[in-house]
Every structure is written in C-alpha cells, then in structure tokens.
Design a protein around this motif. Sequence first.
Motif, PDB file in Angstrom:
ATOM      1  N   ASP A  46      -1.043  21.009   0.515  1.00 18.00           N
ATOM      2  CA  ASP A  46      -0.955  21.872   1.686  1.00 18.00           C
ATOM      3  C   ASP A  46      -1.403  21.095   2.921  1.00 18.00           C
ATOM      4  O   ASP A  46      -1.764  19.917   2.835  1.00 18.00           O
ATOM      5  CB  ASP A  46      -1.729  23.183   1.472  1.00 18.00           C
ATOM      6  CG  ASP A  46      -3.244  22.984   1.408  1.00 18.00           C
ATOM      7  OD1 ASP A  46      -3.766  21.967   1.899  1.00 18.00           O
ATOM      8  OD2 ASP A  46      -3.918  23.879   0.848  1.00 18.00           O
ATOM      9  N   GLU A  47      -1.380  21.774   4.076  1.00 21.26           N
ATOM     10  CA  GLU A  47      -1.683  21.067   5.320  1.00 21.26           C
ATOM     11  C   GLU A  47      -3.128  20.610   5.411  1.00 21.26           C
ATOM     12  O   GLU A  47      -3.483  19.824   6.287  1.00 21.26           O
ATOM     13  CB  GLU A  47      -1.309  21.907   6.542  1.00 21.26           C
ATOM     14  CG  GLU A  47      -1.941  23.283   6.604  1.00 21.26           C
ATOM     15  CD  GLU A  47      -1.000  24.371   6.096  1.00 21.26           C
ATOM     16  OE1 GLU A  47      -0.619  24.299   4.909  1.00 21.26           O
ATOM     17  OE2 GLU A  47      -0.678  25.295   6.876  1.00 21.26           O
ATOM     18  N   GLN A  48      -3.969  21.070   4.484  1.00 15.98           N
ATOM     19  CA  GLN A  48      -5.359  20.610   4.456  1.00 15.98           C
ATOM     20  C   GLN A  48      -5.560  19.514   3.410  1.00 15.98           C
ATOM     21  O   GLN A  48      -6.706  19.136   3.101  1.00 15.98           O
ATOM     22  CB  GLN A  48      -6.303  21.785   4.179  1.00 15.98           C
ATOM     23  CG  GLN A  48      -6.088  22.971   5.114  1.00 15.98           C
ATOM     24  CD  GLN A  48      -6.076  22.592   6.597  1.00 15.98           C
ATOM     25  OE1 GLN A  48      -6.642  21.562   6.992  1.00 15.98           O
ATOM     26  NE2 GLN A  48      -5.421  23.388   7.425  1.00 15.98           N
ATOM     27  N   ARG A  50      -4.886  19.582   0.163  1.00 14.73           N
ATOM     28  CA  ARG A  50      -5.251  20.046  -1.179  1.00 14.73           C
ATOM     29  C   ARG A  50      -3.991  20.228  -2.029  1.00 14.73           C
ATOM     30  O   ARG A  50      -2.950  20.653  -1.514  1.00 14.73           O
ATOM     31  CB  ARG A  50      -5.998  21.379  -1.091  1.00 14.73           C
ATOM     32  CG  ARG A  50      -7.278  21.298  -0.284  1.00 14.73           C
ATOM     33  CD  ARG A  50      -7.863  22.680  -0.068  1.00 14.73           C
ATOM     34  NE  ARG A  50      -6.986  23.531   0.708  1.00 14.73           N
ATOM     35  CZ  ARG A  50      -7.405  24.389   1.639  1.00 14.73           C
ATOM     36  NH1 ARG A  50      -8.685  24.522   1.906  1.00 14.73           N
ATOM     37  NH2 ARG A  50      -6.538  25.134   2.301  1.00 14.73           N
TER      38      ARG A  50
ATOM     39  N   VAL B  78       2.893  24.994  10.310  1.00  9.56           N
ATOM     40  CA  VAL B  78       1.713  24.727   9.480  1.00  9.56           C
ATOM     41  C   VAL B  78       0.472  24.967  10.333  1.00  9.56           C
ATOM     42  O   VAL B  78       0.530  24.963  11.567  1.00  9.56           O
ATOM     43  CB  VAL B  78       1.691  23.275   8.928  1.00  9.56           C
ATOM     44  CG1 VAL B  78       2.849  23.049   7.964  1.00  9.56           C
ATOM     45  CG2 VAL B  78       1.731  22.260  10.068  1.00  9.56           C
ATOM     46  N   LEU B  79      -0.642  25.151   9.652  1.00 10.67           N
ATOM     47  CA  LEU B  79      -1.903  25.316  10.373  1.00 10.67           C
ATOM     48  C   LEU B  79      -2.492  23.944  10.689  1.00 10.67           C
ATOM     49  O   LEU B  79      -2.133  22.945  10.070  1.00 10.67           O
ATOM     50  CB  LEU B  79      -2.873  26.145   9.531  1.00 10.67           C
ATOM     51  CG  LEU B  79      -2.371  27.544   9.178  1.00 10.67           C
ATOM     52  CD1 LEU B  79      -3.457  28.328   8.450  1.00 10.67           C
ATOM     53  CD2 LEU B  79      -1.916  28.291  10.421  1.00 10.67           C
ATOM     54  N   PRO B  80      -3.400  23.884  11.650  1.00 15.35           N
ATOM     55  CA  PRO B  80      -3.948  22.581  12.053  1.00 15.35           C
ATOM     56  C   PRO B  80      -4.701  21.905  10.913  1.00 15.35           C
ATOM     57  O   PRO B  80      -5.447  22.559  10.173  1.00 15.35           O
ATOM     58  CB  PRO B  80      -4.907  22.945  13.197  1.00 15.35           C
ATOM     59  CG  PRO B  80      -4.523  24.299  13.631  1.00 15.35           C
ATOM     60  CD  PRO B  80      -3.942  24.992  12.453  1.00 15.35           C
ATOM     61  N   GLU B  81      -4.489  20.611  10.784  1.00 16.52           N
ATOM     62  CA  GLU B  81      -5.271  19.842   9.798  1.00 16.52           C
ATOM     63  C   GLU B  81      -6.754  19.944  10.143  1.00 16.52           C
ATOM     64  O   GLU B  81      -7.136  19.969  11.301  1.00 16.52           O
ATOM     65  CB  GLU B  81      -4.843  18.378   9.812  1.00 16.52           C
ATOM     66  CG  GLU B  81      -3.514  18.135   9.136  1.00 16.52           C
ATOM     67  CD  GLU B  81      -3.166  16.657   9.111  1.00 16.52           C
ATOM     68  OE1 GLU B  81      -4.093  15.834   9.147  1.00 16.52           O
ATOM     69  OE2 GLU B  81      -1.960  16.352   9.067  1.00 16.52           O
ATOM     70  N   GLY B  82      -7.557  20.005   9.100  1.00 14.53           N
ATOM     71  CA  GLY B  82      -8.996  20.098   9.320  1.00 14.53           C
ATOM     72  C   GLY B  82      -9.509  21.511   9.322  1.00 14.53           C
ATOM     73  O   GLY B  82     -10.707  21.762   9.254  1.00 14.53           O
ATOM     74  N   ASP B  83      -8.578  22.472   9.411  1.00 16.02           N
ATOM     75  CA  ASP B  83      -8.975  23.867   9.291  1.00 16.02           C
ATOM     76  C   ASP B  83      -9.231  24.156   7.810  1.00 16.02           C
ATOM     77  O   ASP B  83      -8.781  23.440   6.934  1.00 16.02           O
ATOM     78  CB  ASP B  83      -7.838  24.757   9.810  1.00 16.02           C
ATOM     79  CG  ASP B  83      -8.320  26.132  10.228  1.00 16.02           C
ATOM     80  OD1 ASP B  83      -8.270  26.416  11.425  1.00 16.02           O
ATOM     81  OD2 ASP B  83      -8.746  26.910   9.356  1.00 16.02           O
ATOM     82  N   GLN B  85      -8.079  26.732   6.260  1.00 14.55           N
ATOM     83  CA  GLN B  85      -7.007  27.530   5.682  1.00 14.55           C
ATOM     84  C   GLN B  85      -5.668  26.805   5.701  1.00 14.55           C
ATOM     85  O   GLN B  85      -5.423  25.937   6.536  1.00 14.55           O
ATOM     86  CB  GLN B  85      -6.874  28.836   6.474  1.00 14.55           C
ATOM     87  CG  GLN B  85      -8.120  29.694   6.430  1.00 14.55           C
ATOM     88  CD  GLN B  85      -8.087  30.768   7.479  1.00 14.55           C
ATOM     89  OE1 GLN B  85      -8.094  30.500   8.667  1.00 14.55           O
ATOM     90  NE2 GLN B  85      -8.037  32.009   7.028  1.00 14.55           N
ATOM     91  N   ALA B  86      -4.826  27.229   4.777  1.00 17.53           N
ATOM     92  CA  ALA B  86      -3.430  26.791   4.780  1.00 17.53           C
ATOM     93  C   ALA B  86      -2.546  28.007   4.996  1.00 17.53           C
ATOM     94  O   ALA B  86      -2.943  29.142   4.709  1.00 17.53           O
ATOM     95  CB  ALA B  86      -3.086  26.125   3.455  1.00 17.53           C
TER      96      ALA B  86
END
Lengths: 85, 355
Positions: A46-48, A50, B78-83, B85-86
Amino acid sequence: MARVMLRAPLSELCGGRSHELEGDTVLDVLAALERANPPIAGWVLDEQGRIRAHVNVFVNGTAGNGRTRVGETDQVYVLPAITGG
Amino acid sequence: MTELLVGTKKGLFKLEGEAGNGGFEVTARAFAGQSVEYAMRDPRTGRYLASVTSWFYGPKIWVADDPAGEWQQTEGAVLPEGDEQALERIWVIVPGETDGVLYAGGDPGPLFESRDGGLTWSLNRGLWDHPTRGDWGPGAGGLCLHTIAPWPGDPEKLLVAISAVGVWLSDDAGKTWRHSNTGIVPEYVPDDARDNPIQHCVHDVRRAPGRPERLFMQFHGGVYRSDDGGATWVDVGEGLPSDFGFPVVVDPADPDSAYVIPLIGAEDRTTPGGTVQVWETRDAGASWTARGDGLPASDAYLTVLREAFDSHGEGESLELYFGATSGEVFGSGDAGASWAQVADHLPPVYSVRTA
C-alpha cells in the motif's frame, strides 16, 4: 539476488513471472519490484509501504512477512490469500 | 435507449434498454470478481470511470472509452506517504464545473481532484489537513466521503459529505472548508452529547440543479432539506414510514421534488414490511407519497445502498433506477408512477448510475 515469483495479474503488470531483485528482506525486494515495474505500484504494497492484508508471501515454501530475511538464492512467491467473499 | 452502469460486488455491469420496459440487457461486464463501488460516464467526454477494489490488491480508479474494452489504471488516488492510513476504497466520482475537472471521494475521508478528465488525481489538502480530522469518526461503512455536489455554474462552490462526520462546504474551489450540520439532530447519541458539530452520519445529499441553494439529504435518522446551500437544515421526513434509508434523488425539472427509499431502522435496513416502495415529494418535503406500482409488494426484504439510486431525464419522463444488494435492478420511465424489474440475479448491487 533473490528471485520473486508472480502470478497473474501481477505477472502481467510486470512483464513476466520471474524477477531477480536485490534486497535483504521481503519488503526490500518487493519495494525493488515496484521501482523496477511502476505499473505494480500500489498493488502488493500500500502507499505506506506495507504488504496488503490479503497478499501472502512465501520464502522457499515457508510463509513469511515483510521482515523475513532473504538471501542470494532464495525464492519469494507472492500470492493472493485464500480469502474473499 | 438508456444505459445503466451497475457496480456490484462481482464486477461492473453495463445494462441497456428502453425506459419503461423491463428486461434491460447486460451488454458489457468488466472487473469480474472485483468490487466495483461506483462507475459513471462523464457526459462531457463520454469517458467511463470506475472505482474498483480488489480484495487482494487494493482500490484503484480506472478509465475506458468502452466498458467492454481496455481499461486504463489511473494515477494519484493514494494517501500521502508517511501517513498511518492507506486508501480503503473510492466511493464516488463526480464531474466538476470546470472542463476536465472531476472529484472522487473515498475512505478514510479523502477528496481527490483530477484536472485531466480522470487520468491523474491529487489529494485535496484543504480538507485532508483540516484541524478537526483527528476527531472524525466512521460509520458502519467506514469513514467514507460519499457525496460531492458541485454548484452548477460556479466552480468555486462545493459541498461534500462524510459519514459519520457530516456536511462540508467550500467557497474557494476546495482550498478551505467549514463543517455545516446546523439543524441536523444525531439521535444516535445522548442529548447532552449532541453539541459536537462533526458527528453526523449523513447518508446522501442531492442538489436541485435548477435551484442550487436547495438540497435534500437522507440522514441516518431523518430526511432533511436545506434552502441556503447547506448552511442550515430542516427535518422534512414527517410522513415517511421510516426515517432511515440511504439514497436520495431529485427531479432536475422540479426543485420541490425528491425521492427516497425508506428502510426499517439502523438495526434492520430492509424495506418496511417486505414491501418495496419509493417515496416521492413534490412539495419540498411537506408531504410524501408512496410509489410502488410494479415493485414487489410482499415478502421482499431489500436493502438499497446509498449510491444505488439514480435518475435520467426530467419531468413527466423522468427515469428512475435503483438496485438492491439482493441483485435486482428496478426502473421507472414515468417519474415513479410505474415500475418494472430491469435486471435480476446480479451480484449484490453497490451503485447504479445512468449514462
């Protein structure tokens, strides 16, 4: 380099089933897979960064996770989990 | 010929048929096995857009010129990296008032904007970075931004709604936002907890295009109307068999019109008494009339979700279509006076949009 093995649709996005990639952990090689194949961005990780909840990874046939160490000759299989509805 | 885009738990179905006749035909299916939360056709370009959530590979927005052909994955939703949440899913996609602009809303509450017809998206930081975001709470369907209502002719004005946070208004094309839930009563919290201004489980909002300051809302408990662009809300649900439901639709020709599909209470969420009825007002909510001729009258316990009701045309020939989680789609070609089943045996229906 570790060898990452994919199935459709991931193999189609990456232009093949087998990919040799650098990295010390499963997460490292999956991130390298994304860098080498931008169309797969957001599919496995995912964008984080993971591994998605319903994606399974196996290292040489043993279930692993993002922190699992991988070596030069290891095979990392990326598979959809046996879930769904 | 009317075209319906039906998003389901198992893919997107394009249905085509004549209004007023049953038996629409499935003319295309895409994204087999994947949840299609929402699909629409941009009337300005003819392009199809679909929000698709793979059980395995996450949510994405796709575009196509032909739903039976190749779909192209879009970028940037997509949501910001480092947040922490996805992105969980995209709930809705709506054309803006400026050429090429579209908006998309999702879970956990992001608003995305595209300026190139939907090929690339960026996060609206004004809403995402709002200082209250840490206090936003989800409803049963997640923390979903499900309603986006531009103001016809004025690209600066936007209304969005998030469940279970409430209505948000912007007068500067989304740079800044203010919550606007005055008059809405969240009866699901105790009396002495109701002064929290952002705990409102709005289910759907539709704007009357001919009088943009007028809006109708289906709330978690109540149907509301605003005559001041969403600044304040009044309960107009008296006379309905239930104050619960998900979608609301308006007749573009009549700002006093609205259609809702009441469901029994938050604990059941099925059509009351096993009877399927669409309820209509033509006096801005002062009175409501059941419209069920041709709909199942007994032993029919349907659930109709918030994006699964839409209209086409206006006035006496207003077409109405809604789908149920049990896989049926029903349609009317005469503003709800009579109905017919236009599809059966589909997977659970998440959304219905006319094109």
